[in-house]
Scaffold this motif. Structure first.
Motif, mmCIF file in Angstrom:
data_model
loop_
_atom_site.group_PDB
_atom_site.id
_atom_site.type_symbol
_atom_site.label_atom_id
_atom_site.label_comp_id
_atom_site.label_asym_id
_atom_site.label_seq_id
_atom_site.Cartn_x
_atom_site.Cartn_y
_atom_site.Cartn_z
ATOM 1 N N THR A 179 38.600 30.819 26.062
ATOM 2 C CA THR A 179 39.373 32.057 26.093
ATOM 3 C C THR A 179 38.511 33.147 26.723
ATOM 4 N N GLY A 180 39.003 34.381 26.717
ATOM 5 C CA GLY A 180 38.240 35.483 27.299
ATOM 6 C C GLY A 180 37.916 35.216 28.755
ATOM 7 N N ARG A 181 36.675 35.388 29.135
ATOM 8 C CA ARG A 181 36.282 35.156 30.519
ATOM 9 C C ARG A 181 36.362 33.687 30.910
ATOM 10 N N GLY A 182 36.457 32.809 29.917
ATOM 11 C CA GLY A 182 36.655 31.399 30.238
ATOM 12 C C GLY A 182 37.967 31.166 30.948
ATOM 13 N N ASN A 183 38.947 32.063 30.733
ATOM 14 C CA ASN A 183 40.244 31.937 31.387
ATOM 15 C C ASN A 183 40.212 32.313 32.862
ATOM 16 N N GLU A 184 39.096 32.841 33.333
ATOM 17 C CA GLU A 184 39.022 33.259 34.733
ATOM 18 C C GLU A 184 39.194 32.106 35.712
ATOM 19 N N VAL A 185 39.034 30.880 35.239
ATOM 20 C CA VAL A 185 39.254 29.736 36.122
ATOM 21 C C VAL A 185 40.699 29.684 36.597
ATOM 22 N N MET A 186 41.607 30.334 35.864
ATOM 23 C CA MET A 186 43.020 30.351 36.251
ATOM 24 C C MET A 186 43.289 31.298 37.418
ATOM 25 N N ALA A 187 42.390 32.251 37.650
ATOM 26 C CA ALA A 187 42.684 33.363 38.545
ATOM 27 C C ALA A 187 41.705 33.445 39.713
ATOM 28 N N PRO A 188 42.025 32.815 40.833
ATOM 29 C CA PRO A 188 41.116 32.864 41.981
ATOM 30 C C PRO A 188 40.915 34.266 42.547
ATOM 31 N N SER A 189 41.780 35.219 42.194
ATOM 32 C CA SER A 189 41.572 36.596 42.666
ATOM 33 C C SER A 189 40.193 37.108 42.265
ATOM 34 N N TYR A 190 39.774 36.791 41.037
ATOM 35 C CA TYR A 190 38.469 37.258 40.595
ATOM 36 C C TYR A 190 37.337 36.595 41.375
ATOM 37 N N GLY A 191 37.469 35.308 41.625
ATOM 38 C CA GLY A 191 36.450 34.619 42.400
ATOM 39 C C GLY A 191 36.329 35.183 43.806
ATOM 40 N N LEU A 192 37.470 35.525 44.406
ATOM 41 C CA LEU A 192 37.452 36.120 45.742
ATOM 42 C C LEU A 192 36.859 37.520 45.708
#
Length: 256
Positions: A179-192
Motif C-alpha cells: 500500500t502507500g508508495r508501494g501502489n506506485e507500480v500501478m501509475a507509470p505517470s510517476y515513473g515518467l
C-alpha cells in the motif's frame, strides 16, 4: 548548481554535450544498481510464504454475488486493487489517490498472457460505485466488497491496498500485498515524472533550490480545482458524473 534568469524559473546548469553525457553515464551505473536491487527484492518476494483465503468469499458484480475464486477467470493468479469509497458522496469527493492509481490500468492482455487476472475490489456498493467506473471510462473488472467479506479479505488492513493471489485447484492463497508508495507500480505517470528535470514537483522531494514544488503528499497531489485530476477530462467530454447518491444529510462514509 542552478542557473537563474530574471523572471524565469530555475534551470539546470548548462554544459556541453560531452560533459552532459559523462554525467549521465555516471548516473547510469547507479540506475543499473537500483534495477538489480529491485530484481533481488522481486526474487525475495517470489520466495515468501502464503496464507490461505476462503475461495468462496462473496463479492458483488454486475450479475450479483460472485465468489472470489471465480474472479480468477480460470487463470492461476489474480491481482486486485482495493479501491476506497465514500458511500453517498458525489464523484468529486471520491478518493483522489485511488482514482489516480486506477486511471492508469487499462490494457490487461499482457497480464493475461502470463496467466494473471486483474480486478478492482471497491469498498462501495456496486450500483453506485460502478457508475463512477463508467463515468471514468475504466474497463477493468469491477466488484464491490460487501461488509461480510471485508474482514476476510482486508483483515486488519484498509482499502487502498494492492493484493496478489494464487489459485491452486479449488484453493486460493494470498501471496503479497502493499500500500502507500508501494501502489506506485500501478501509475507509470510517476515513473515518467521521476525522469524529468522538475520531478513530481511535490514538497517532499529533494530538489535544487528554486525548483517548482506545488503539491503536498496528503492527497493534494492528485486533485485539481476541487476534483480528482483525472475527472476533468471526463467532464470536458460531457460525461455525467451523477452517481445517484443520497442527499447531503444522508451521507454515510463507508468503511475504508
Amino acid at each position: 548548481m542552478t542557473e537563474m534568469r530574471a523572471g524565469a524559473r530555475a534551470l539546470p546548469e548548462i554544459t556541453d554535450r560531452q560533459t552532459w553525457q559523462a554525467r549521465i553515464d555516471e548516473l547510469r551505473v547507479k540506475e543499473k544498481a537500483h534495477t538489480r536491487a529491485g530484481d533481488a527484492l522481486a526474487a525475495e518476494r517470489r520466495r515468501l510464504p502464503m496464507v490461505e483465503v476462503d475461495p468462496q468469499t462473496p463479492l458483488i458484480g454486475a450479475d450479483g454475488p460472485v465468489p472470489l475464486i471465480d474472479i480468477f477467470d480460470g487463470r492461476s493468479q489474480l491481482i486486485a486493487y482495493f479501491q476506497m469509497w465514500y458511500t453517498g458522496r458525489p464523484a468529486a469527493e471520491q478518493c483522489e489517490g485511488c482514482t489516480f492509481s486506477t486511471s492508469h490500468i487499462n490494457e490487461l492482455s499482457y497480464l493475461h498472457s502470463r496467466d494473471v487476472s486483474y480486478a478492482t475490489f471497491c469498498a462501495g456498493p456496486y450500483e453506485e460505485s460502478s457508475r463512477y467506473r463508467d463515468f471514468m471510462g475504466w474497463t477493468v473488472p469491477w466488484y464491490s466488497v460487501p461488509e461480510e467479506s471485508v474482514d476476510r479479505l482486508v483483515a486488519d488492513r484498509h482499502f487502498g491496498i494492492l493484493v496478489c493471489y494464487l489459485r491452486d485447484g479449488d484453493k486460493v492463497f494470498e501471496t503479497y500485498w502493499t500500500t502507500g508508495r508501494g501502489n506506485e507500480v500501478m501509475a507509470p505517470s510517476y515513473g515518467l515524472l521521476d525522469l524529468t528535470v522538475y520531478g513530481r514537483q511535490e514538497f517532499w522531494e529533494d530538489s535544487p533550490e528554486g525548483w517548482p514544488q506545488h503539491w503536498n503528499a496528503a492527497g493534494g497531489q492528485f486533485r485539481l480545482d476541487g476534483r480528482p485530476t483525472a475527472q476533468w477530462s471526463r467532464i470536458k467530454a460531457g460525461r455525467n458524473d451523477d452517481l445517484g447518491t443520497a442527499p447531503d444529510d444522508q451521507h454515510q462514509p463507508r468503511r475504508h
